[in-house]
Design a protein around this motif. Structure first.
Motif, PDB file in Angstrom:
ATOM      1  N   ARG A 133       3.303  11.377 -19.714  1.00 39.42           N
ATOM      2  CA  ARG A 133       2.285  11.357 -18.650  1.00 39.42           C
ATOM      3  C   ARG A 133       2.717  12.207 -17.454  1.00 39.42           C
ATOM      4  O   ARG A 133       1.884  12.671 -16.688  1.00 39.42           O
ATOM      5  N   GLU A 136       1.391  15.447 -18.633  1.00 44.00           N
ATOM      6  CA  GLU A 136      -0.080  15.495 -18.622  1.00 44.00           C
ATOM      7  C   GLU A 136      -0.614  14.195 -18.020  1.00 44.00           C
ATOM      8  O   GLU A 136      -0.910  13.234 -18.732  1.00 44.00           O
ATOM      9  N   LEU A 138      -3.311  13.180 -16.949  1.00 42.97           N
ATOM     10  CA  LEU A 138      -4.653  12.692 -17.276  1.00 42.97           C
ATOM     11  C   LEU A 138      -4.663  11.807 -18.517  1.00 42.97           C
ATOM     12  O   LEU A 138      -5.683  11.183 -18.829  1.00 42.97           O
ATOM     13  N   LEU A 139      -3.527  11.739 -19.214  1.00 43.70           N
ATOM     14  CA  LEU A 139      -3.519  10.924 -20.436  1.00 43.70           C
ATOM     15  C   LEU A 139      -3.547   9.439 -20.113  1.00 43.70           C
ATOM     16  O   LEU A 139      -3.023   8.988 -19.086  1.00 43.70           O
ATOM     17  N   SER A 140      -4.142   8.681 -21.016  1.00 44.98           N
ATOM     18  CA  SER A 140      -4.328   7.242 -20.844  1.00 44.98           C
ATOM     19  C   SER A 140      -2.995   6.496 -20.726  1.00 44.98           C
ATOM     20  O   SER A 140      -1.982   6.906 -21.301  1.00 44.98           O
ATOM     21  N   PHE A 240      -7.041  19.967 -17.288  1.00 49.57           N
ATOM     22  CA  PHE A 240      -5.924  19.714 -18.199  1.00 49.57           C
ATOM     23  C   PHE A 240      -4.933  20.857 -18.100  1.00 49.57           C
ATOM     24  O   PHE A 240      -5.326  22.021 -18.022  1.00 49.57           O
ATOM     25  N   ALA A 290      -7.930  10.394 -22.792  1.00 49.86           N
ATOM     26  CA  ALA A 290      -7.939  10.796 -21.378  1.00 49.86           C
ATOM     27  C   ALA A 290      -9.238  10.300 -20.747  1.00 49.86           C
ATOM     28  O   ALA A 290     -10.256  11.001 -20.742  1.00 49.86           O
TER      29      ALA A 290
END
Ligand code: GLY
Length: 371
Positions: A133, A136, A138-140, A240, A290
């Motif tokens: 994370r 990235e 924006l990942l859950s 992203f 996301a």
């Protein structure tokens, strides 16, 4: 055979990369394509150059992995050269690809892909959920772990194709918008193709690079369409940083705020209509990975046809018992964009110098022919 005239049937990324390479090697080249500029594999591709995430399980797994890694390396020169000669950007990004697991089962599966990559010496790194994370954000929060493939990359396939057209025409190549219906032979050798209009285009060698549709020359190599649906979102508000792959979707950020999300797999489906239920499922999978994507407007949805083969590997080279001068460059399945530069290189040697490059041996059409 430096001055020879090579006819390539098929104007997708494979045919056009080969056409460009052959003109660079001094051949006269004509490309024949009936597809109105939108070849159904290249036009639909997301453009990932991802040997780490597209490992084959078939009998040619090792040969295909080696070929993929060589082609990825070739992209490092191919991309800037294409951009320079075409005077346009192809959105080449060599900043790695992130694989993320959203469940325990997916984590096990990713670990199963990671270990052989490590063993082969790939530059891959296992990451904790926090590390993923951080790369990235924006990942859950559901992300459980995954790995980063440092060398994997991406391009925009539609830009690649436009650039290839430009450099090919500037190099003196001929592009013929027509349907080739049969092979023309002379004394048993391939000497051109006959078009639907009845006209024959004569040449010294013929390459069939028609993706999933190869039944033009009474040969019928065992390629078949594997339909893939995809969509693009406007990610201007949720940019992203890099390509992310989960089990059920991959997310590929492109220039201009476009996020390409792919892709479904429907073997033997040759229609180009995207199924709304499959595209919606894909979109849900992307939002699951996301959640911020739920606010993004959809820009486009489409379907393309990957050229599948029975063992998942391409069909490259001379078919046995076929007219001299006939070559196949088919069946790149999920990896046409990745494998284009190396395919072009090896087939150019084979066509112009008759070198039956050993690297192509594994992918020879003969493996499907009765002995
Ligand atoms: N290479 C990704 C796909 O075929 O969907």
């Amino acid at each position: 055979m430096g001055e020879s005239h090579v006819i390539i049937v098929g104007g997708g990324v494979i045919g056009m990369s080969l056409a460009w390479r052959l003109t660079g090697a001094g051949a006269r080249v004509s490309v024949i394509d009936a597809g109105a500029g939108a070849p159904p594999a290249t036009n639909a591709a997301a453009g990932m150059l991802a040997p780490s995430f597209e490992q084959s399980a078939g009998p040619l797994a090792e040969a295909l992995y080696a070929f993929s890694v060589e082609s990825l390396a070739r992209w490092r020169d191919f991309a800037p050269m294409l951009e320079r000669d075409a005077g346009m950007r192809i959105d080449y990004r060599d900043d790695g690809i992130l694989g993320a697991a959203l469940s325990e089962a997916e984590e096990e599966e990713l670990k199963g892909a990671f270990s052989p990559l490590k063993a082969r010496g790939a530059s891959v790194e296992w990451l904790s959920p926090e590390e993923i994370r951080a790369r990235e954000p924006l990942l859950s929060a559901k992300v459980r772990g995954g790995f980063f493939a440092h060398d994997d990359a991406q391009v925009d396939p539609r830009r690649v194709l436009a650039a290839l057209h430009r450099v090919f025409l500037e190099a003196g190549g001929a592009f013929i918008a027509a349907r080739a219906t049969s092979l023309a032979t002379k004394n048993g050798d391939a000497r051109g193709v006959t078009l639907e209009s009845g006209e024959t285009i004569e040449g010294d060698a013929v390459v069939i690079a028609t993706g999933a549709f190869a039944q033009i020359c009474d040969l019928a190599p065992p390629v078949f369409p594997v339909k893939g649906e995809a969509l693009a979102l406007d990610m201007t508000s949720v940019p992203f940083a890099r390509v992310v792959r989960t089990k059920h979707a991959y997310l590929c950020p492109k220039a201009g705020g476009r996020l390409v999300i792919g892709a479904t797999e429907a073997p033997h489906d040759a229609s180009l209509d995207p199924s709304s239920s499959r595209v919606e499922a894909l979109k849900r999978a992307a939002i699951d990975a996301a959640p911020a994507l739920s606010s993004c407007a959809e820009l486009e949805r489409w379907a393309g046809l990957r050229p599948g083969t029975p063992d998942g590997a391409p069909i490259l080279g001379r078919p046995a018992e076929s007219p001299e001068g006939l070559f196949l460059a088919l069946g790149h399945y999920r990896n046409g964009v990745l494998l284009a530069p190396e395919t072009a290189e090896k087939l150019t040697s084979l066509i112009l110098e008759g070198e039956n490059a050993s690297a192509l041996g594994a992918f020879s059409p003969g493996r499907f022919e009765p002995r």
